[in-house]
Design a protein around this motif. Structure first.
Motif, PDB file in Angstrom:
ATOM      1  N   LYS A   1       0.974  -0.941   0.067  1.00 30.29           N
ATOM      2  CA  LYS A   1      -0.029   0.047  -0.053  1.00 30.29           C
ATOM      3  C   LYS A   1       0.909   1.152   0.099  1.00 30.29           C
ATOM      4  O   LYS A   1       0.585   2.176  -0.842  1.00 30.29           O
ATOM      5  N   LYS A   2       1.919   1.025   0.721  1.00 32.89           N
ATOM      6  CA  LYS A   2       2.851   2.464   0.882  1.00 32.89           C
ATOM      7  C   LYS A   2       3.664   2.688  -0.507  1.00 32.89           C
ATOM      8  O   LYS A   2       3.770   3.586  -0.920  1.00 32.89           O
ATOM      9  N   MET A   3       3.808   1.564  -1.095  1.00 33.29           N
ATOM     10  CA  MET A   3       4.438   1.466  -2.487  1.00 33.29           C
ATOM     11  C   MET A   3       3.523   1.857  -3.601  1.00 33.29           C
ATOM     12  O   MET A   3       4.058   2.017  -4.864  1.00 33.29           O
ATOM     13  N   LYS A   4       2.167   1.554  -3.040  1.00 32.09           N
ATOM     14  CA  LYS A   4       1.289   1.822  -4.277  1.00 32.09           C
ATOM     15  C   LYS A   4       1.523   0.774  -5.523  1.00 32.09           C
ATOM     16  O   LYS A   4       1.369   1.242  -6.577  1.00 32.09           O
ATOM     17  N   VAL A   5       1.707  -0.397  -5.091  1.00 34.32           N
ATOM     18  CA  VAL A   5       2.152  -1.303  -6.264  1.00 34.32           C
ATOM     19  C   VAL A   5       0.960  -1.755  -7.045  1.00 34.32           C
ATOM     20  O   VAL A   5       0.853  -1.530  -8.155  1.00 34.32           O
ATOM     21  N   PHE A   6      -0.329  -2.173  -6.439  1.00 30.31           N
ATOM     22  CA  PHE A   6      -1.401  -2.313  -6.951  1.00 30.31           C
ATOM     23  C   PHE A   6      -2.306  -1.244  -7.569  1.00 30.31           C
ATOM     24  O   PHE A   6      -3.107  -1.290  -8.488  1.00 30.31           O
ATOM     25  N   ASP A   7      -2.136  -0.211  -6.842  1.00 28.83           N
ATOM     26  CA  ASP A   7      -2.983   1.018  -7.209  1.00 28.83           C
ATOM     27  C   ASP A   7      -2.423   1.596  -8.687  1.00 28.83           C
ATOM     28  O   ASP A   7      -3.205   1.931  -9.360  1.00 28.83           O
ATOM     29  N   VAL A   8      -1.153   1.524  -8.776  1.00 26.29           N
ATOM     30  CA  VAL A   8      -0.808   1.833 -10.415  1.00 26.29           C
ATOM     31  C   VAL A   8      -1.216   0.765 -11.140  1.00 26.29           C
ATOM     32  O   VAL A   8      -1.713   1.128 -12.358  1.00 26.29           O
ATOM     33  N   TYR A   9      -1.072  -0.230 -10.957  1.00 28.16           N
ATOM     34  CA  TYR A   9      -1.547  -1.513 -11.794  1.00 28.16           C
ATOM     35  C   TYR A   9      -3.123  -1.419 -12.185  1.00 28.16           C
ATOM     36  O   TYR A   9      -3.336  -1.419 -13.377  1.00 28.16           O
TER      37      TYR A   9
ATOM     38  N   GLY B   1      -4.914   1.130 -12.074  1.00 31.82           N
ATOM     39  CA  GLY B   1      -5.168   2.519 -12.890  1.00 31.82           C
ATOM     40  C   GLY B   1      -5.785   3.542 -12.043  1.00 31.82           C
ATOM     41  O   GLY B   1      -6.334   4.360 -12.511  1.00 31.82           O
ATOM     42  N   ASN B   2      -5.637   3.583 -10.696  1.00 31.82           N
ATOM     43  CA  ASN B   2      -6.126   4.603  -9.877  1.00 31.82           C
ATOM     44  C   ASN B   2      -5.136   5.920 -10.095  1.00 31.82           C
ATOM     45  O   ASN B   2      -4.084   6.010 -10.185  1.00 31.82           O
ATOM     46  N   LEU B   3      -5.825   6.855 -10.771  1.00 31.13           N
ATOM     47  CA  LEU B   3      -5.139   8.138 -11.215  1.00 31.13           C
ATOM     48  C   LEU B   3      -4.294   8.819 -10.078  1.00 31.13           C
ATOM     49  O   LEU B   3      -3.569   9.631 -10.226  1.00 31.13           O
ATOM     50  N   ASP B   4      -4.869   8.729  -8.832  1.00 32.71           N
ATOM     51  CA  ASP B   4      -4.447   9.268  -7.627  1.00 32.71           C
ATOM     52  C   ASP B   4      -3.005   8.872  -7.333  1.00 32.71           C
ATOM     53  O   ASP B   4      -2.180   9.589  -6.742  1.00 32.71           O
ATOM     54  N   ALA B   5      -2.780   7.648  -7.722  1.00 29.94           N
ATOM     55  CA  ALA B   5      -1.766   7.080  -7.370  1.00 29.94           C
ATOM     56  C   ALA B   5      -0.351   7.116  -8.209  1.00 29.94           C
ATOM     57  O   ALA B   5      -0.507   6.910  -9.446  1.00 29.94           O
ATOM     58  N   GLU B   6       0.676   7.348  -7.604  1.00 32.25           N
ATOM     59  CA  GLU B   6       2.133   7.331  -8.506  1.00 32.25           C
ATOM     60  C   GLU B   6       2.967   6.625  -7.709  1.00 32.25           C
ATOM     61  O   GLU B   6       2.981   6.306  -6.492  1.00 32.25           O
ATOM     62  N   PRO B   7       3.916   5.724  -8.588  1.00 33.85           N
ATOM     63  CA  PRO B   7       4.801   4.814  -7.878  1.00 33.85           C
ATOM     64  C   PRO B   7       5.670   5.821  -7.034  1.00 33.85           C
ATOM     65  O   PRO B   7       6.019   6.859  -7.399  1.00 33.85           O
ATOM     66  N   GLN B   8       6.160   5.297  -5.922  1.00 34.91           N
ATOM     67  CA  GLN B   8       7.200   5.964  -5.126  1.00 34.91           C
ATOM     68  C   GLN B   8       8.509   6.058  -5.917  1.00 34.91           C
ATOM     69  O   GLN B   8       8.708   4.957  -6.437  1.00 34.91           O
ATOM     70  N   LYS B   9       8.821   7.184  -5.835  1.00 35.37           N
ATOM     71  CA  LYS B   9      10.272   7.317  -6.313  1.00 35.37           C
ATOM     72  C   LYS B   9      11.315   7.087  -5.574  1.00 35.37           C
ATOM     73  O   LYS B   9      11.458   7.517  -4.443  1.00 35.37           O
ATOM     74  N   ILE B  10      12.551   6.351  -6.223  1.00 34.47           N
ATOM     75  CA  ILE B  10      13.657   6.143  -5.218  1.00 34.47           C
ATOM     76  C   ILE B  10      14.510   7.269  -5.344  1.00 34.47           C
ATOM     77  O   ILE B  10      14.998   7.931  -6.335  1.00 34.47           O
TER      78      ILE B  10
END
Length: 176
Positions: free
Chosen positions: A155-163, A165-174
């Protein structure tokens, strides 16, 4: 929109497959075979896909496990009640601890109580009314602990949120 539904269905299919493959990892307690991986999958489905998908996944997994001989009829009420309550509490509460509590309570208390008539009337097993609550709770605890660690990280890394297609979610940048 249609692409999101296909992705949800694909993810649900993968999670059902994981539940089937991991079904030998069960703990026999009385008339039930407690499967901690199923509870982990219920929480994944409830949090990332919603209560409808979670219940559908629990039903299909229980059905296939029974057809393959790696489950019992008690898998239906336990997994489906846990998946439903987990998904509903997360959908309306939006906090992961609600999902975890929903899986624990739904599987152990509600599923355990609903398993009593199935065990006594259909399976012919002698048991007490609350005889499945504790074994189902033990099984749920294992899967919930696994889920608490992994789902919180996902959830913190937004793994499935990005997959999904949740528009609010962006993958965490390293950060470098």
């Amino acid at each position: 929109m249609k692409n999101v539904n296909v992705r949800k269905l694909a993810l649900a299919g993968i999670l059902v497959a994981v539940g089937i493959v991991c079904s030998p990892l069960s703990i026999p307690i009385g008339a039930s075979k407690c499967a901690p991986v199923q509870h982990f999958i219920n929480i994944l489905g409830g949090v990332f896909l919603g209560p409808g998908y979670a219940v559908g996944m629990a039903f299909v997994t229980s059905l296939l496990r029974n057809l393959m001989g790696t489950g019992t009829l008690l898998a239906f009420p336990g997994s489906m009640c846990g998946a439903f309550l987990c998904g509903m509490l997360y959908k309306y509460g939006k906090h992961l601890p609600f999902a975890y509590a929903g899986e624990l309570f739904g599987t152990s208390v509600i599923g355990g109580l609903l398993s009593y008539p199935i065990a006594t009337l259909i399976m012919g097993s002698e048991s007490a009314v609350f005889g499945f609550v504790l074994p189902f709770f033990v099984s749920s605890c294992g899967g919930t602990v696994i889920a608490a660690v992994l789902v919180t990280a996902m959830k913190k890394m937004k793994v499935f949120d990005v997959y999904l297609g949740n528009l609010d979610a962006e993958p965490q940048k390293i950060k470098h």
